[in-house]
Design a protein around this motif. Structure first.
Motif, PDB file in Angstrom:
ATOM      1  N   PHE A 126       0.797  -1.295  -0.142  1.00  0.00           N
ATOM      2  CA  PHE A 126      -0.056  -0.386  -0.398  1.00  0.00           C
ATOM      3  C   PHE A 126       0.990   1.194   0.195  1.00  0.00           C
ATOM      4  O   PHE A 126       0.780   2.203  -0.106  1.00  0.00           O
ATOM      5  CB  PHE A 126      -1.057  -0.480   0.970  1.00  0.00           C
ATOM      6  N   SER A 127       1.818   0.785   0.753  1.00  0.00           N
ATOM      7  CA  SER A 127       2.884   2.171   0.434  1.00  0.00           C
ATOM      8  C   SER A 127       3.444   2.344  -0.685  1.00  0.00           C
ATOM      9  O   SER A 127       3.572   3.459  -0.642  1.00  0.00           O
ATOM     10  CB  SER A 127       4.226   2.103   1.685  1.00  0.00           C
ATOM     11  N   GLU A 138       0.313   4.103  -2.635  1.00  0.00           N
ATOM     12  CA  GLU A 138       0.251   5.633  -2.525  1.00  0.00           C
ATOM     13  C   GLU A 138       1.159   6.515  -2.808  1.00  0.00           C
ATOM     14  O   GLU A 138       1.150   7.474  -3.097  1.00  0.00           O
ATOM     15  CB  GLU A 138       0.771   5.657  -0.678  1.00  0.00           C
ATOM     16  N   CYS A 156       0.808   7.273  -6.383  1.00  0.00           N
ATOM     17  CA  CYS A 156      -0.513   7.603  -6.420  1.00  0.00           C
ATOM     18  C   CYS A 156      -0.221   9.406  -6.294  1.00  0.00           C
ATOM     19  O   CYS A 156      -0.862   9.742  -6.871  1.00  0.00           O
ATOM     20  CB  CYS A 156      -1.314   7.455  -5.371  1.00  0.00           C
ATOM     21  N   ARG A 157       0.852   9.496  -5.395  1.00  0.00           N
ATOM     22  CA  ARG A 157       1.039  11.064  -5.296  1.00  0.00           C
ATOM     23  C   ARG A 157       1.924  11.408  -5.788  1.00  0.00           C
ATOM     24  O   ARG A 157       1.351  12.709  -6.347  1.00  0.00           O
ATOM     25  CB  ARG A 157       1.406  10.945  -3.401  1.00  0.00           C
ATOM     26  N   GLN A 187      -5.206   7.888  -8.932  1.00  0.00           N
ATOM     27  CA  GLN A 187      -6.057   7.113  -7.911  1.00  0.00           C
ATOM     28  C   GLN A 187      -5.547   5.231  -8.123  1.00  0.00           C
ATOM     29  O   GLN A 187      -4.704   5.437  -9.312  1.00  0.00           O
ATOM     30  CB  GLN A 187      -7.734   6.781  -8.479  1.00  0.00           C
ATOM     31  N   PRO A 188      -5.419   4.938  -7.280  1.00  0.00           N
ATOM     32  CA  PRO A 188      -5.414   3.675  -7.917  1.00  0.00           C
ATOM     33  C   PRO A 188      -5.838   2.693  -8.858  1.00  0.00           C
ATOM     34  O   PRO A 188      -4.672   1.588  -9.754  1.00  0.00           O
ATOM     35  CB  PRO A 188      -5.659   2.979  -6.931  1.00  0.00           C
TER      36      PRO A 188
END
Lengths: 71, 186
Positions: free
Chosen positions: A45-46, A49, A52-53, A58-59
């Motif tokens: 997830f990291s 994230e 995406c940042r 978006q995922p």
């Protein structure tokens, strides 16, 4: 694998190279290449994230499910 | 493959040193038995005479052959221990390299478990042979100070160790699977 990573499209849209993204998300270029070519088995997830940042998405923009051809 | 830091601490270094020392002790034991077995078979009469000097009933040459048999059991036991120690040394080396959760280490642990079980079986049959020899030799002459006791049953600790090693092998197999999964995770 039925999940494909649309990293190329997002990099193109953001006018960013893979090397640049690797530096920004603090992941080695080798690992990011594995992700781009769809050879990765799993994604943290990291990592999702961070990508995406940096790519402002978006995922769902990054991942796509393509059902495998029925044999 | 992910290489973590190399934990070459004092425990690993002393374990390596102890394993190397034990290995050479065992090699010495195997060499001594390899020389001793043909020697006592070459000088069967002299060994039988020496035994007749200690025991009331003079033993025949078959007892010397049985003693040689015990020595063969001993040599097999030492070789099996050498084999198990060799595997353990490789596992210790892989811990030193920082990458112990590999399938080969699981196979090594399984090999050690089988070796420990084989040592138990060899010890059991060696014990039976030794008890038979003592029964044949019988009473010691009253003026001779000779005492020998045989303790050669199946050891529960040995069986537990073999089982522990086989279970640990499975743990390492699972560890290797998890390592693979981790390495494919970005």
């Amino acid at each position: 694998m039925a999940i494909t990573v649309k990293l190329d499209d997002l990099l193109h849209d953001n006018r960013m190279t893979l090397t640049e993204l690797a530096e920004r998300v603090d992941i080695t270029l080798a690992n990011l290449s594995i992700l781009k070519t769809g050879k990765a088995k799993a994604m943290r997830f990291s990592t999702l994230e961070a990508i995406c940042r940096e790519l402002k998405c978006q995922p769902g923009d990054l991942l796509r499910y393509v059902p495998a051809d029925p044999e | 493959m992910t290489q973590t830091k190399k934990p070459n601490d004092i425990v690993l270094k002393s374990t390596r040193g102890l394993l190397i020392f034990t290995k050479w002790l065992l090699v010495l034991g195997v060499v001594a038995l390899a020389i001793g077995i043909p020697t006592i078979l070459l000088f069967t009469d002299k060994v039988a005479t020496a035994l007749a000097d200690v025991f009331v009933t003079p033993p025949g040459s078959e007892v010397v052959w049985m003693i040689a048999g015990i020595m063969v059991f001993g040599a097999v036991m030492l070789l099996l221990t050498l084999f198990a120690l060799g595997l353990l040394r490789r596992i210790v080396d892989s811990v030193g390299e920082g990458n112990p959760f590999t399938r080969i280490n699981g196979t090594r642990l399984r090999g050690m478990g089988i070796a420990v079980l084989a040592i138990q079986i060899v010890t059991f049959f060696g014990g039976i042979l030794a008890t038979t020899i003592l029964a044949i030799l019988g009473e010691v002459k009253p003026d001779r100070d000779f005492h020998l006791s045989i303790d050669g049953g199946i050891s529960l600790t040995g069986i537990m160790l073999a089982l522990l090693l086989v279970i640990l092998a499975r743990v390492f197999d699972r560890g290797a699977d998890m390592q693979d999964e981790l390495e494919g995770t970005i």
